[in-house]
Design an enzyme around this catalytic site. Structure first.
Site, mmCIF file in Angstrom:
data_model
loop_
_atom_site.group_PDB
_atom_site.id
_atom_site.type_symbol
_atom_site.label_atom_id
_atom_site.label_comp_id
_atom_site.label_asym_id
_atom_site.label_seq_id
_atom_site.Cartn_x
_atom_site.Cartn_y
_atom_site.Cartn_z
ATOM 1 C CG HIS A 60 -1.954 -1.027 1.270
ATOM 2 N ND1 HIS A 60 -2.734 -1.267 2.381
ATOM 3 C CD2 HIS A 60 -2.391 -1.895 0.330
ATOM 4 C CE1 HIS A 60 -3.593 -2.249 2.120
ATOM 5 N NE2 HIS A 60 -3.394 -2.648 0.891
HETATM 6 C C1 LIG Z 1 -0.385 -7.193 -5.252
HETATM 7 C C2 LIG Z 1 -1.188 -6.107 -4.628
HETATM 8 C C3 LIG Z 1 -2.211 -6.422 -3.738
HETATM 9 C C4 LIG Z 1 -2.984 -5.418 -3.203
HETATM 10 N N1 LIG Z 1 -4.110 -5.742 -2.501
HETATM 11 C C5 LIG Z 1 -5.015 -4.783 -2.232
HETATM 12 C C6 LIG Z 1 -6.295 -5.110 -1.767
HETATM 13 O O1 LIG Z 1 -6.671 -6.286 -1.670
HETATM 14 N N2 LIG Z 1 -7.155 -4.098 -1.457
HETATM 15 C C7 LIG Z 1 -6.783 -2.792 -1.588
HETATM 16 O O2 LIG Z 1 -7.585 -1.910 -1.266
HETATM 17 N N3 LIG Z 1 -5.576 -2.455 -2.069
HETATM 18 C C8 LIG Z 1 -4.715 -3.425 -2.430
HETATM 19 N N4 LIG Z 1 -3.523 -3.088 -2.993
HETATM 20 C C9 LIG Z 1 -3.228 -1.666 -3.206
HETATM 21 C C10 LIG Z 1 -4.073 -1.037 -4.303
HETATM 22 O O3 LIG Z 1 -4.280 -1.953 -5.353
HETATM 23 C C11 LIG Z 1 -3.349 0.215 -4.783
HETATM 24 O O4 LIG Z 1 -3.225 1.122 -3.710
HETATM 25 C C12 LIG Z 1 -4.075 0.932 -5.917
HETATM 26 O O5 LIG Z 1 -4.357 0.045 -6.970
HETATM 27 C C13 LIG Z 1 -3.216 2.080 -6.418
HETATM 28 O O6 LIG Z 1 -3.849 2.697 -7.505
HETATM 29 P P1 LIG Z 1 -3.082 3.743 -8.414
HETATM 30 O O7 LIG Z 1 -4.080 4.260 -9.387
HETATM 31 O O8 LIG Z 1 -2.366 4.698 -7.554
HETATM 32 O O9 LIG Z 1 -1.933 2.909 -9.145
HETATM 33 P P2 LIG Z 1 -2.040 1.633 -10.081
HETATM 34 O O10 LIG Z 1 -3.357 0.975 -9.952
HETATM 35 O O11 LIG Z 1 -0.834 0.828 -9.831
HETATM 36 O O12 LIG Z 1 -2.004 2.231 -11.541
HETATM 37 C C14 LIG Z 1 -0.881 2.800 -12.151
HETATM 38 C C15 LIG Z 1 -0.946 2.468 -13.631
HETATM 39 O O13 LIG Z 1 -0.042 3.306 -14.324
HETATM 40 C C16 LIG Z 1 0.667 2.532 -15.250
HETATM 41 N N5 LIG Z 1 1.945 3.203 -15.464
HETATM 42 C C17 LIG Z 1 2.930 3.380 -14.560
HETATM 43 N N6 LIG Z 1 3.960 4.062 -15.108
HETATM 44 C C18 LIG Z 1 3.592 4.325 -16.384
HETATM 45 C C19 LIG Z 1 4.229 5.004 -17.450
HETATM 46 N N7 LIG Z 1 5.431 5.557 -17.300
HETATM 47 N N8 LIG Z 1 3.586 5.082 -18.659
HETATM 48 C C20 LIG Z 1 2.343 4.524 -18.800
HETATM 49 N N9 LIG Z 1 1.706 3.884 -17.820
HETATM 50 C C21 LIG Z 1 2.315 3.784 -16.620
HETATM 51 C C22 LIG Z 1 0.818 1.186 -14.576
HETATM 52 O O14 LIG Z 1 1.129 0.173 -15.514
HETATM 53 C C23 LIG Z 1 -0.528 1.030 -13.908
HETATM 54 O O15 LIG Z 1 -1.468 0.428 -14.770
HETATM 55 C C24 LIG Z 1 -2.698 -4.066 -3.515
HETATM 56 C C25 LIG Z 1 -1.656 -3.756 -4.373
HETATM 57 C C26 LIG Z 1 -0.913 -4.755 -4.949
HETATM 58 C C27 LIG Z 1 0.174 -4.395 -5.919
#
Ligand SMILES: Cc1cc2nc3c(=O)[nH]c(=O)nc-3n(C[C@H](O)[C@H](O)[C@H](O)COP(=O)(O)OP(=O)(O)OC[C@H]3O[C@@H](n4cnc5c(N)ncnc54)[C@H](O)[C@@H]3O)c2cc1C
Ligand SMILES: *[C@@H]1O[C@H](CO)[C@@H](O)[C@H](O)[C@H]1NC(C)=O
Ligand SMILES: *[C@@H]1O[C@H](CO)[C@@H](O)[C@H](O)[C@H]1NC(C)=O
Ligand SMILES: *[C@@H]1O[C@H](CO)[C@@H](O)[C@H](O)[C@H]1NC(C)=O
Ligand SMILES: *[C@@H]1O[C@H](CO)[C@@H](O)[C@H](O)[C@H]1NC(C)=O
Ligand SMILES: *[C@@H]1O[C@H](CO)[C@@H](O)[C@H](O)[C@H]1NC(C)=O
Length: 611
Positions: free
Chosen positions: A542
């Site tokens: 997280h």
């Molecule tokens: C394995 C795992 C288990 C988890 N379990 C849970 C859970 O059960 N419940 C919960 O609430 N939270 C959980 N979390 C945490 C939660 O999923 C994250 O906090 C949340 O998804 C973050 O969202 P975000 O939009 O910040 O980033 P992300 O969802 O990671 O999205 C970022 C996106 O940007 C893309 N990206 C990155 N850099 C670039 C670039 N330079 N160019 C183009 N695209 C790019 C990536 O490929 C990705 O698709 C978990 C996380 C992980 C990794």
């Protein structure tokens, strides 16, 4: 009456709807093949392959109103909400590829850590934790696919405590109190399960939220034991999560309700929304007035430039967004200077990295046989929406042990059966001598989560090159207060064996041996526990607050409207903007932030009247 055949056909239809599989055997073969592929997969060590270009020419990709970088938890929601305005043209760039029927199986998520849907990061070598991991480095999977981390995560839908958001507002973020944000949690959500607190759940949103069909004999044992200790059955996303609950998941019947499934599947055909997969953004384009006017990205070995008339929005996550900002000249002056990057805006990008850690070595062995079945049985049960493949976890308890006046929980127990040695090894590939030997038939697993760690770390760059992975140093358990909280957490869980309920299940506390601690301390003494916390604790994945929201540019990166301080037409909207960790999991709050951001942006361009 519904005959077995009719039921099977109906359920098979539900299971395979919107998938390529019309036949159970094909589906089962696909699952087994994907599992074995994950065992052979080698994660990348850097970005060389994804950032490869065949020549040095740059191609024009076109002009858009908004460019959103990253189709993850936040980015997919934003692209959906912004493209509701028909005369806005939206470009959504995602480095990863499509999600698929295998990634829809939440209970097998750990296999996705070993696939091209994971960026493949590790933390830096830790001084106070991750000692069971090779080189003291915890793994730090991050989703790299349509849906981002919501495509590879464990599906838990947990918001935390209302007070978490009131604190965001007290920290200077106007409009982010719980009363302000509840509407946005509900907006995304479609929850219809029995026993929910209806005032706190939406039932018309795009993302399904559900509880699991219970494992026989398990839920009653856990409810009973916690009730014996004075904790009642609550909706953990209701007014107060403290108590014991069936865990809620982002699940649509048996399938993952990622933001890809919920916010893109039926919407990506909108003519004003352009989703480009396998498009790796390498730089933000910034002019002399510090205005972001587009991005550079690499797709299929070619370099492109896309231009934005209105804004660039970074939703690349709490690790990659800081990397992209720093490579583009927005970050700590000294750090960028050392790497020879010209500083455009001096801001604490990457600092204040916070993350939840969990201690996985807590088990009770009962006299019940909860599961005793083959892989084939499990795959078949999945099509009937039955565990264990619908989710690896089943129940949860939030507890406050610190005695503080505010009754936010300070620890969480995720609670589940069955747990296998194999699954633990996938979740955290520990060194051979630390592999926990569990009895999959009888053991109840109680991973303990530290909800409000005092330890903070940072994300920095390894070099000025996009080829290199960023460095993630969460500095886990560097503050002794965190060890004390975990200690209170194990004391509490060890009391369960005194409950009448656990006595009837003959449930006894189990803990694997910890050679390095056993040699130096008396087992279960405080020193022994501290030693074991440092050995076995790992990340629950997280990471937040690396581009946190606030009004002081010395301590925050974006303002409460999510605009990067000192820059024009540049926002960050992802988990990095959370001012601090919530008392729960981070997917729901990230989606909420994106929902609210959609309205903030629409109102900034007078597309809606808002507040
Ligand atoms: C394995 C795992 C288990 C988890 N379990 C849970 C859970 O059960 N419940 C919960 O609430 N939270 C959980 N979390 C945490 C939660 O999923 C994250 O906090 C949340 O998804 C973050 O969202 P975000 O939009 O910040 O980033 P992300 O969802 O990671 O999205 C970022 C996106 O940007 C893309 N990206 C990155 N850099 C670039 C670039 N330079 N160019 C183009 N695209 C790019 C990536 O490929 C990705 O698709 C978990 C996380 C992980 C990794
Ligand atoms: C991360 O650690 C694993 C071992 O747990 C190792 O196999 C892998 O190569 C490491 N990756 C990086 C990028 O350091
Ligand atoms: C599990 O199933 C196997 C095969 O059916 C059986 O032999 C074994 O006794 C079962 N174990 C338990 C503990 O029920
Ligand atoms: C924990 O929370 C409960 C319920 O909200 C509250 O009654 C109790 O006083 C709190 N206990 C401590 C030790 O803070
Ligand atoms: C509960 O577990 C503790 C620690 O293992 C042990 O000392 C105690 O005797 C157990 N109590 C019961 C009732 O089993
Ligand atoms: C578990 O132990 C209790 C108490 O001795 C007993 O009543 C129950 O039948 C046992 N259950 C099984 C499945 O062995």
């Amino acid at each position: 009456m519904c005959t077995t055949t009719v039921c099977t056909i109906l359920i098979a239809f539900l299971a395979f709807a919107s998938s390529d599989y019309t036949n159970f055997n094909d589906f089962s073969e696909m699952v087994k093949k994907s599992i074995s592929e994950s065992k052979r997969y080698r994660l990348p060590l850097d970005n060389r392959k994804i950032a490869y270009t065949a020549d040095s020419s740059t191609n024009e990709f076109g002009e858009f109103d908004f460019i959103v970088v990253g189709a993850g938890s936040a980015g997919a929601v934003l692209a959906n909400r912004l493209s509701e305005i028909r005369h806005w043209k939206i470009l959504l760039l995602e480095a990863g590829g499509n999600d698929n029927d295998f990634s829809d199986i939440v209970g097998l998520a750990a296999h996705l850590f070993y696939s091209d849907m994971n960026w493949g990061y590790n933390t830096t070598a830790q001084k106070n934790m991750c000692f069971a991991m090779p080189n003291n480095q915890c793994i730090m999977p991050r989703g790299k696919a349509r849906g981002g981390s919501s495509t590879i995560n464990l599906g838990i839908y947990s918001r935390g405590h209302p007070e978490d958001y009131n604190r965001w507002e007290q920290l200077g973020n106007e409009g982010w109190s719980f009363d302000d944000v509840l509407h946005y949690f509900k907006k995304s959500e479609n929850a219809v399960f029995e026993g929910r607190d209806e005032g706190y759940h939406g039932n018309g949103g795009y993302m399904h939220v559900d509880v699991l069909r219970p494992t026989a004999g398990f839920q009653s044992a856990i409810f009973g034991a916690f009730q014996d200790l004075g904790y009642s059955n609550v909706d953990h996303n209701g007014p107060n999560p403290i108590g014991v609950s069936r865990m809620q998941f982002s699940l649509n019947y048996n399938k993952r309700a990622s933001t890809s499934r919920a916010f893109l599947d039926f919407f990506e055909k909108r003519p004003n929304l352009d989703l480009s997969l396998r498009s790796f953004v390498t730089a933000i384009l910034i002019d002399e007035s510090k205005r972001a006017y587009g991005v550079e990205f690499i797709k299929d070995g070619r370099r492109y430039v896309a231009r934005s008339k209105k804004e660039v929005i970074l939703s690349a996550g709490a690790v990659n967004t800081p990397q992209l900002l720093m490579l583009s000249g927005i970050g700590p002056k000294q750090h960028l200077g050392e790497l020879g990057i010209d500083v455009i805006q001096d801001l604490p990008v990457g600092e204040h990295l916070a993350d939840h850690v969990y201690y996985p070595a807590l088990f009770y062995r009962s006299n019940q046989t909860f599961y005793n079945q083959t892989v084939d049985d499990n795959i078949e049960d999945y099509t009937y929406n039955l565990r264990p493949l619908t989710s690896a976890l089943e129940m949860v308890s939030f507890v406050n042990l610190s005695g503080s006046k505010v009754d936010r929980p300070d620890v969480e127990y995720m609670i589940t059966v069955p747990t296998t040695t194999d699954n633990l090894r996938l979740l955290n590939p520990m060194k051979e001598e630390f592999i926990m030997d569990v009895d999959a038939l009888h053991d109840i697993w109680f991973p303990l989560v530290l909800l409000h760690p005092k330890s903070v770390g940072k994300v920095t760059l390894q070099s000025s090159s996009i080829f290199d992975f960023p460095l993630i140093d969460p500095n886990y358990l560097s503050d002794e207060a965190d060890l004390q909280t975990l200690y209170r957490g194990v004391q509490f869980i060890m009391r369960l064996n005194e409950t009448d309920t656990f006595k009837t299940y003959k449930a006894t506390f189990r803990h694997p041996p910890v050679p390095v601690c056993d040699d130096n301390h008396e087992r279960f003494s405080k020193e022994w526990w501290f030693c074991s916390f440092k050995t076995y604790s790992v990340s629950i994945l997280h990471p937040v607050s690396t581009t946190r929201m606030g009004n002081n540019p010395l301590t925050s990166v974006v303002n409460s409207r999510l605009q990067v301080h000192g820059m024009k037409d540049l926002r960050v909207i992802d988990a990095g903007v959370l001012p601090e960790l919530n008392s729960g999991h981070t997917n729901a709050p990230t989606i909420m932030v994106a929902e609210k951001a959609g309205d903030i942006i629409k109102s900034a361009y007078n597309e809606i009247c808002f507040q």
